[in-house]
Scaffold this motif. Structure first.
Motif, PDB file in Angstrom:
ATOM      1  N   ARG A 120      15.488 -51.810 -21.828  1.00  0.00           N
ATOM      2  CA  ARG A 120      14.248 -52.743 -22.193  1.00  0.00           C
ATOM      3  C   ARG A 120      12.699 -51.917 -21.793  1.00  0.00           C
ATOM      4  O   ARG A 120      11.690 -52.038 -22.245  1.00  0.00           O
ATOM      5  N   LEU A 121      12.723 -51.081 -20.591  1.00  0.00           N
ATOM      6  CA  LEU A 121      11.605 -50.366 -20.251  1.00  0.00           C
ATOM      7  C   LEU A 121      11.605 -49.256 -21.108  1.00  0.00           C
ATOM      8  O   LEU A 121      10.125 -48.876 -21.427  1.00  0.00           O
ATOM      9  N   LYS A 122      12.536 -48.684 -21.629  1.00  0.00           N
ATOM     10  CA  LYS A 122      12.173 -47.718 -22.709  1.00  0.00           C
ATOM     11  C   LYS A 122      11.560 -48.221 -24.061  1.00  0.00           C
ATOM     12  O   LYS A 122      10.738 -47.662 -24.487  1.00  0.00           O
ATOM     13  N   ASP A 123      12.127 -49.489 -24.280  1.00  0.00           N
ATOM     14  CA  ASP A 123      11.372 -50.041 -25.700  1.00  0.00           C
ATOM     15  C   ASP A 123       9.724 -50.374 -25.197  1.00  0.00           C
ATOM     16  O   ASP A 123       8.980 -49.991 -26.196  1.00  0.00           O
ATOM     17  N   LEU A 124       9.531 -50.784 -24.138  1.00  0.00           N
ATOM     18  CA  LEU A 124       8.159 -50.852 -23.804  1.00  0.00           C
ATOM     19  C   LEU A 124       7.404 -49.509 -23.822  1.00  0.00           C
ATOM     20  O   LEU A 124       6.343 -49.429 -24.122  1.00  0.00           O
ATOM     21  N   GLU A 125       7.998 -48.467 -23.237  1.00  0.00           N
ATOM     22  CA  GLU A 125       7.372 -47.088 -23.118  1.00  0.00           C
ATOM     23  C   GLU A 125       7.267 -46.586 -24.721  1.00  0.00           C
ATOM     24  O   GLU A 125       6.077 -45.978 -24.898  1.00  0.00           O
ATOM     25  N   HIS A 126       8.093 -47.175 -25.673  1.00  0.00           N
ATOM     26  CA  HIS A 126       7.920 -46.706 -26.970  1.00  0.00           C
ATOM     27  C   HIS A 126       6.671 -47.339 -27.476  1.00  0.00           C
ATOM     28  O   HIS A 126       6.016 -46.996 -28.421  1.00  0.00           O
ATOM     29  N   LEU A 127       6.637 -48.838 -27.133  1.00  0.00           N
ATOM     30  CA  LEU A 127       5.582 -49.347 -27.742  1.00  0.00           C
ATOM     31  C   LEU A 127       4.024 -48.898 -27.279  1.00  0.00           C
ATOM     32  O   LEU A 127       3.089 -48.843 -27.985  1.00  0.00           O
ATOM     33  N   LEU A 128       4.111 -48.630 -26.014  1.00  0.00           N
ATOM     34  CA  LEU A 128       2.927 -47.886 -25.338  1.00  0.00           C
ATOM     35  C   LEU A 128       2.665 -46.601 -26.134  1.00  0.00           C
ATOM     36  O   LEU A 128       1.152 -46.314 -26.316  1.00  0.00           O
ATOM     37  N   ARG A 129       3.586 -45.729 -26.351  1.00  0.00           N
ATOM     38  CA  ARG A 129       3.105 -44.824 -27.085  1.00  0.00           C
ATOM     39  C   ARG A 129       2.619 -45.044 -28.362  1.00  0.00           C
ATOM     40  O   ARG A 129       1.635 -44.095 -28.743  1.00  0.00           O
ATOM     41  N   PRO A 139      -2.017 -53.022 -31.361  1.00  0.00           N
ATOM     42  CA  PRO A 139      -1.226 -54.226 -31.772  1.00  0.00           C
ATOM     43  C   PRO A 139      -0.013 -54.645 -30.809  1.00  0.00           C
ATOM     44  O   PRO A 139       0.185 -55.653 -31.026  1.00  0.00           O
ATOM     45  N   ASN A 140       0.532 -53.624 -30.150  1.00  0.00           N
ATOM     46  CA  ASN A 140       1.648 -54.164 -29.311  1.00  0.00           C
ATOM     47  C   ASN A 140       1.254 -54.615 -27.884  1.00  0.00           C
ATOM     48  O   ASN A 140       2.313 -54.753 -27.054  1.00  0.00           O
ATOM     49  N   LEU A 141      -0.076 -54.985 -27.792  1.00  0.00           N
ATOM     50  CA  LEU A 141      -0.644 -55.318 -26.632  1.00  0.00           C
ATOM     51  C   LEU A 141       0.387 -56.639 -25.772  1.00  0.00           C
ATOM     52  O   LEU A 141       0.782 -56.691 -24.760  1.00  0.00           O
ATOM     53  N   LEU A 142       0.301 -57.739 -26.582  1.00  0.00           N
ATOM     54  CA  LEU A 142       1.244 -58.789 -26.481  1.00  0.00           C
ATOM     55  C   LEU A 142       2.534 -58.738 -25.830  1.00  0.00           C
ATOM     56  O   LEU A 142       3.053 -59.211 -24.871  1.00  0.00           O
ATOM     57  N   SER A 143       3.321 -57.861 -27.040  1.00  0.00           N
ATOM     58  CA  SER A 143       4.756 -57.643 -26.637  1.00  0.00           C
ATOM     59  C   SER A 143       4.851 -56.606 -25.421  1.00  0.00           C
ATOM     60  O   SER A 143       5.812 -57.162 -24.759  1.00  0.00           O
ATOM     61  N   ILE A 144       4.109 -55.917 -25.156  1.00  0.00           N
ATOM     62  CA  ILE A 144       4.154 -55.159 -23.906  1.00  0.00           C
ATOM     63  C   ILE A 144       3.897 -55.976 -22.917  1.00  0.00           C
ATOM     64  O   ILE A 144       4.651 -55.945 -21.517  1.00  0.00           O
ATOM     65  N   HIS A 145       2.872 -56.848 -22.587  1.00  0.00           N
ATOM     66  CA  HIS A 145       2.826 -57.837 -21.714  1.00  0.00           C
ATOM     67  C   HIS A 145       3.961 -58.574 -21.544  1.00  0.00           C
ATOM     68  O   HIS A 145       4.216 -58.874 -20.241  1.00  0.00           O
ATOM     69  N   TYR A 146       4.477 -59.234 -22.390  1.00  0.00           N
ATOM     70  CA  TYR A 146       5.593 -60.222 -22.305  1.00  0.00           C
ATOM     71  C   TYR A 146       6.571 -59.541 -21.869  1.00  0.00           C
ATOM     72  O   TYR A 146       7.461 -60.007 -20.819  1.00  0.00           O
ATOM     73  N   GLY A 147       7.052 -58.124 -22.063  1.00  0.00           N
ATOM     74  CA  GLY A 147       8.133 -57.717 -21.996  1.00  0.00           C
ATOM     75  C   GLY A 147       7.997 -57.241 -20.264  1.00  0.00           C
ATOM     76  O   GLY A 147       8.775 -57.347 -19.327  1.00  0.00           O
ATOM     77  N   LEU A 148       6.864 -56.879 -20.028  1.00  0.00           N
ATOM     78  CA  LEU A 148       6.493 -56.354 -18.530  1.00  0.00           C
ATOM     79  C   LEU A 148       6.689 -57.405 -17.611  1.00  0.00           C
ATOM     80  O   LEU A 148       6.816 -57.426 -16.239  1.00  0.00           O
ATOM     81  N   LEU A 216      -5.676 -63.443 -24.273  1.00  0.00           N
ATOM     82  CA  LEU A 216      -4.373 -64.124 -23.976  1.00  0.00           C
ATOM     83  C   LEU A 216      -3.817 -63.703 -22.793  1.00  0.00           C
ATOM     84  O   LEU A 216      -3.191 -64.403 -21.839  1.00  0.00           O
ATOM     85  N   ILE A 217      -3.643 -62.312 -22.726  1.00  0.00           N
ATOM     86  CA  ILE A 217      -3.253 -61.796 -21.631  1.00  0.00           C
ATOM     87  C   ILE A 217      -3.641 -62.197 -20.120  1.00  0.00           C
ATOM     88  O   ILE A 217      -3.067 -62.529 -19.444  1.00  0.00           O
ATOM     89  N   ILE A 218      -4.966 -61.974 -20.139  1.00  0.00           N
ATOM     90  CA  ILE A 218      -5.706 -62.202 -18.948  1.00  0.00           C
ATOM     91  C   ILE A 218      -5.664 -63.851 -18.600  1.00  0.00           C
ATOM     92  O   ILE A 218      -5.368 -64.193 -17.488  1.00  0.00           O
ATOM     93  N   GLU A 219      -5.544 -64.797 -19.786  1.00  0.00           N
ATOM     94  CA  GLU A 219      -5.513 -66.095 -19.463  1.00  0.00           C
ATOM     95  C   GLU A 219      -3.969 -66.260 -18.882  1.00  0.00           C
ATOM     96  O   GLU A 219      -3.906 -67.281 -17.924  1.00  0.00           O
TER      97      GLU A 219
END
Length: 759
Positions: A120-129, A139-148, A216-219
Motif C-alpha cells: 500500500r505504501l508503494k502504491d501511495l509513492e506511485h501516486l505521489l510521483r 489529481p491524486n491528493l485525496l487518494s493519497i491522503h486517504y491511504g496515508l 477537504l483534506i484540511i477539514e
C-alpha cells in the motif's frame, strides 16, 4: 518615577523654544480632546470586555454542568456493567471467550495490515510521483491522503500495542519498519504545502478542483485533531475508565496540526510580498498605494473565488483578512517606530491609512471589523512626528552648515570663500542653506496640512534668526582678537575678507530687483510659503519675515562697521593717538588716513556688493569723525591760544572733504558709488561747533554750548567737559557755567546724531 521622567522628556520635546509657550492652549485643548476620545474608547472597550467575560463565565458554568452530567452517566454505565456480570450465569467464562475472540480478530487484522503495509505504501509513492508531474492539479491528493491516514492509524495502533505489551523488545524493529512511512508523509506534506502556498494563484487561474481537494483534506484533519484532543482530555481526566473502551484507544493518537499549518502558509505566502514591497517603498514612498495593489488583489480573489470552495465554518475571507490586516499593521508600525524614518516615508504612511480603509470598505469590511487599527490610531501623533522629522532635519542641516562655516571662519584658511557671478565674496554654504529650506518646504507642503507647514516654518524662522545671532556673536568674538593690544595681526586681511563675504550674504538674502526679475532668497522663500499656510498664519509670517529682513540688514551693516572699526583699531591706532597733540601740527595724519581709505576702497570695491559700498564709505566717514572728535581725550591733547589749531582743523576738514567728494567722480568706481557727499559734509559741520567751543572766551563758552546742545540733543556733557579741559585757559568757573546752562536748557529728543557716538 519613570512615568514622571517620561512626561518631562515629552514636555521638553514639545516646548523646545520660548515661542512654543504660545502653543500651550492649543496643546491643552488637543490633549483634552485626546483624553476624551480615549476615555470614550475605554468605556466602550470595558463594556465589551464585561459582556465577553460574563458570556465566558456562563459558558464555563454550562460546560462544567455538562462535564458533571457526563461523569455521572459514565459512572452509572460502569456500575451497570459491574452489576450485569452477576446477573449472567458463567459471565466470567463468556467474557474471557469474548476477549479471546476479540483479541484474535485484532491480531488477524493487524497481521493483514502489516503484510499489506509495504504494498500500500508503494502504491501511495506511485501516486505521489504522478502528482509530481502535475503539481498544479495534483489529481491524486485525496487518494493519497486517504491511504496515508489508514497507514498512519495502522502504525499508531501497532506502536500503541507494543508499548502496552509486557515484552517491548520488538519496538525498535517495528519503528524501523515504519520509517518509510515518515518519508512518504513528508513527501505528501510537501505537496500539500505547495498547494497551500499557491492557493490564491490557483483560485485566480480557475483551478477550483485542487482548492476543493485541499480544503477537504484540511477539514478532515481538523476533525481528526478535534477528536484526538477530546480523547486526550478524556484519558487525562478518566484514565482507568477510558482504557475499558476500544473506541477510546483506537484511531489517531497524535495531533497533526494541518489546520494550523494551513493558516501559517497564508502568512508565509504574504510575507515575501511585504518584503518586496518594503524595498520598493524605501525607494519610492509616494507610490505606496501602487506597491500594495497585490494586497487587495489577494483579498479580492479570496472573497470572489475561494469563499465558496472552503467550508463555511472557516469563514475563509475573514481568516485571510485578519491575517493580512495584522501583517499590514505590523509592517506599518515597524516603519513608523523606526527613528531613522524620513519625512516622505512618514507622510506616505499617514496618507496610506485613509486609503487603506477606503479600499477595505470596498471589499466589504467596516473599520471597526479590522482590529487592531492599522496605525494604532496614531495619526495625530504621526502628523506631529512628521512635522518634528522635518524640523529635526532643518535643525540638523543648519547646525552642520554653521559648524562648517564656523570652522572655516575661525581657521581662516585660504580658498574658504567663493565669488559669485559678479565677483562678490560669498560664503560657500549660503546657497546650500536656502536650497535645503526650499526642499524641506516642499516636503512640508506634500503633507497637505497647514498645521504641519506652519510648524515647520516656525522652526525655519527660529533657525534663521539663530543663524543671524550666531554670526554676529562670532564676528564680535573674533574681532576682539585684533582690537585688543598687543594683538597678532596675522590673518587680519582674511578676517576682513570674511566680513565682506558675510555682509554680501545678507544682501543676497534680501536683494530684490524686480526690473530684471531678480529676487532675493527671502522673497523666494516667502513665495514658497504663502500657498501652504492659512491667512491667519500669514499675518504672523509677515511679521517674522520683516524681522528676518531687518536682521539681514543689521548683520550686514554690523559686519561693515566691524570692518571699519578694525581699520581704526589696527591701521590708525598710533595715528589717531597723535591728534590734537604737538605732533598734530607738523604732520599730515589726515592725508595718510584718506590714502589708506583709498587703498581699502580700491581693493574691496570689486568684491563688495555695490549697495554695501555706500555703507562702507559712510561708515568710514562717520568712524573717522567719531575718532577725530574723541581725540580730545588723547594724552597730551591741548589747545593753546597761541597755536594755529583753527587753521589745522580747517586743513584736516578740507582733506577729508576732498577725498569723499572725489569718490563719485572716480573712473574705477563709476556706477558703484552713489553716496551723497552733502550728507557727509553736513555731519562734519559738527567740527565747527567744537572749534567754536575751543575759540570762545570763557564767558561766551556758555552760549556756544547752548547753541551746540539745541542742534545736537544727544551731545554728551562728558565730551564737552573734555573739550573745555583741553583749553589752556580752562578753569572750573567755565565748566560750572556750562553745566548750569545744561541744567536750564530743554531740548526735545529726535533722531540720533553723530554726537550720540562721541562719549
Amino acid at each position: 518615577m519613570a512615568a514622571n521622567e517620561n512626561t518631562i522628556v515629552d514636555l521638553a520635546d514639545l516646548l523646545r523654544h520660548p515661542e512654543d509657550l504660545d502653543k500651550i492652549p492649543f496643546l491643552k485643548s488637543e490633549f483634552t480632546r485626546k483624553k476624551a476620545a480615549i476615555d470614550s474608547q475605554l468605556k466602550v472597550g470595558l463594556k465589551d470586555q464585561l459582556q465577553v467575560t460574563q458570556s465566558g463565565m456562563s459558558s464555563i458554568s454550562d460546560g462544567q454542568r455538562t462535564v458533571n452530567q457526563i461523569k455521572e452517566e459514565m459512572m452509572k454505565i460502569d456500575k451497570l456493567c459491574a452489576e450485569s456480570q452477576n446477573m449472567i450465569r458463567d459471565f466470567p467464562n463468556i467474557n474471557l471467550v469474548s476477549q479471546v475472540h476479540r483479541n484474535f480478530a485484532q491480531v488477524e487484522a493487524m497481521k493483514a495490515n502489516i503484510e499489506s503495509f509495504d504494498g500500500r505504501l508503494k502504491d501511495l509513492e506511485h501516486l505521489l510521483r504522478e502528482d509530481d508531474e502535475d503539481m498544479e492539479n495534483q489529481p491524486n491528493l485525496l487518494s493519497i491522503h486517504y491511504g496515508l491516514t489508514q497507514l498512519r492509524d495502522i502504525r499508531d495502533d501497532a506502536m500503541d500495542q507494543i508499548k502496552r505489551a509486557s515484552d517491548a523488545s520488538l519496538e525498535t524493529h517495528l519503528q524501523d519498519y515504519f520509517t518509510r512511512l515518515d518519508d512518504v508523509i513528508e513527501w505528501f506534506d510537501d505537496h500539500l504545502g505547495i498547494a497551500c502556498m499557491n492557493l490564491i494563484p490557483l483560485v485566480q487561474a480557475g483551478n477550483h478542483g485542487t482548492v476543493v481537494r485541499l480544503a477537504l483534506i484540511i477539514e478532515e484533519e481538523e476533525k481528526s485533531d478535534k477528536k484526538v484532543k477530546a480523547l486526550q482530555d478524556a484519558q487525562r481526566e478518566y484514565k482507568d475508565l477510558a482504557s475499558r473502551f476500544k473506541s477510546m484507544t483506537s484511531g489517531p493518537k497524535q495531533l497533526r496540526g494541518y489546520k494550523e499549518k494551513f493558516l501559517k502558509t497564508i502568512e508565509a505566502y504574504a510575507q515575501p510580498n511585504f518584503e518586496k514591497a518594503e524595498g520598493r517603498f524605501l525607494e519610492e514612498p509616494e507610490k505606496l498605494p501602487k506597491i500594495m495593489a497585490w494586497y487587495f488583489n489577494d483579498l479580492n480573489a479570496v472573497k470572489l473565488g475561494m469563499a465558496n470552495l472552503m467550508p463555511k465554518k472557516w469563514k475563509i475571507f475573514k481568516t485571510y483578512t485578519d491575517i493580512y490586516h495584522r501583517m499590514m499593521h505590523d509592517w506599518l508600525v515597524k516603519h513608523i517606530d523606526n527613528p531613522e524614518l524620513s519625512p516622505p516615508h512618514m507622510l506616505s504612511i499617514i496618507d496610506w491609512s485613509e486609503k487603506y480603509y477606503a479600499k477595505m470598505t470596498k471589499l466589504g469590511w467596516d473599520q471597526k471589523d479590522l482590529q487592531p487599527h492599522v496605525l494604532d490610531a496614531r495619526e495625530a501623533e504621526l502628523i506631529r512626528e512628521y512635522r518634528q522629522l522635518i524640523v529635526k532635519s532643518v535643525d540638523e542641516w543648519m547646525d552642520r552648515m554653521f559648524a562648517a562655516d564656523k570652522k572655516s571662519f575661525i581657521e581662516r584658511k585660504p580658498d574658504t570663500l567663493d565669488n559669485n557671478e559678479h565677483g562678490y565674496f560669498r560664503t560657500k554654504t549660503l546657497g546650500d542653506m536656502w536650497r535645503m529650506l526650499k526642499e524641506q518646504t516642499a516636503v512640508a507642503g506634500e503633507s497637505g496640512r497647514t498645521d504641519v507647514a506652519e510648524g515647520v516654518f516656525d522652526a525655519m524662522f527660529r533657525a534663521l534668526k539663530s543663524r543671524q545671532n550666531m554670526w554676529q556673536k562670532m564676528v564680535d568674538e573674533e574681532s576682539l582678537k585684533f582690537k585688543q593690544p598687543p594683538a597678532d595681526q596675522e590673518g587680519m586681511q582674511v578676517f576682513q575678507d570674511w566680513l565682506i563675504a558675510i555682509a554680501n550674504d545678507q544682501i543676497a538674502c534680501i536683494d530684490d530687483n524686480e526690473d530684471v526679475g531678480q529676487l532675493g532668497y527671502l522673497t523666494r522663500f516667502q513665495q514658497d510659503l504663502e500657498p501652504l499656510v492659512s491667512p491667519k498664519y500669514m499675518a504672523h509670517a509677515g511679521t517674522e519675515l520683516d524681522a528676518l529682513r531687518d536682521g539681514f540688514v543689521d548683520l550686514g551693516t554690523h559686519c561693515i562697521a566691524t570692518f571699519v572699526s578694525l581699520i581704526f583699531n589696527v591701521d590708525f591706532r598710533s595715528t589717531v593717538a597723535d591728534f590734537f597733540t604737538t605732533k598734530w601740527y607738523n604732520e599730515y595724519a589726515m592725508k595718510r588716513i584718506t590714502t589708506t581709505f583709498d587703498d581699502y576702497i580700491g581693493d574691496y570695491s570689486k568684491v563688495l556688493h555695490h549697495s554695501l559700498l555706500d555703507i562702507l564709505i559712510e561708515e568710514l566717514a562717520d568712524e573717522l569723525l567719531v575718532h577725530y572728535l574723541s581725540s580730545v581725550r588723547n594724552k597730551g591733547a591741548k589747545f593753546r591760544r597761541t597755536d594755529p589749531f583753527t587753521e589745522k582743523f580747517k586743513d584736516d576738514i578740507l582733506t577729508v572733504f576732498e577725498f569723499f567728494q572725489n569718490l563719485n567722480t572716480r573712473a574705477d568706481l563709476a556706477n558703484l558709488v552713489t553716496v551723497d557727499f552733502a550728507i557727509i559734509k553736513q555731519k562734519w559741520r559738527v567740527v565747527d561747533k567744537m572749534v567754536r567751543l575751543l575759540e570762545a572766551d570763557k564767558a561766551g563758552a556758555v552760549l556756544v554750548y547752548e547753541e551746540f546742545k539745541r542742534e545736537y540733543w544727544d551731545l554728551q556733557m562728558n565730551w564737552v567737559e573734555a573739550v573745555l579741559r583741553s583749553r589752556d585757559d580752562f578753569d572750573r568757573s567755565m565748566l560750572s557755567g556750562v553745566k548750569a546752562k545744561a541744567a536750564e536748557v530743554y531740548v526735545e529728543r529726535g533722531p540720533e546724531t553723530i554726537m550720540s557716538k562721541v562719549k
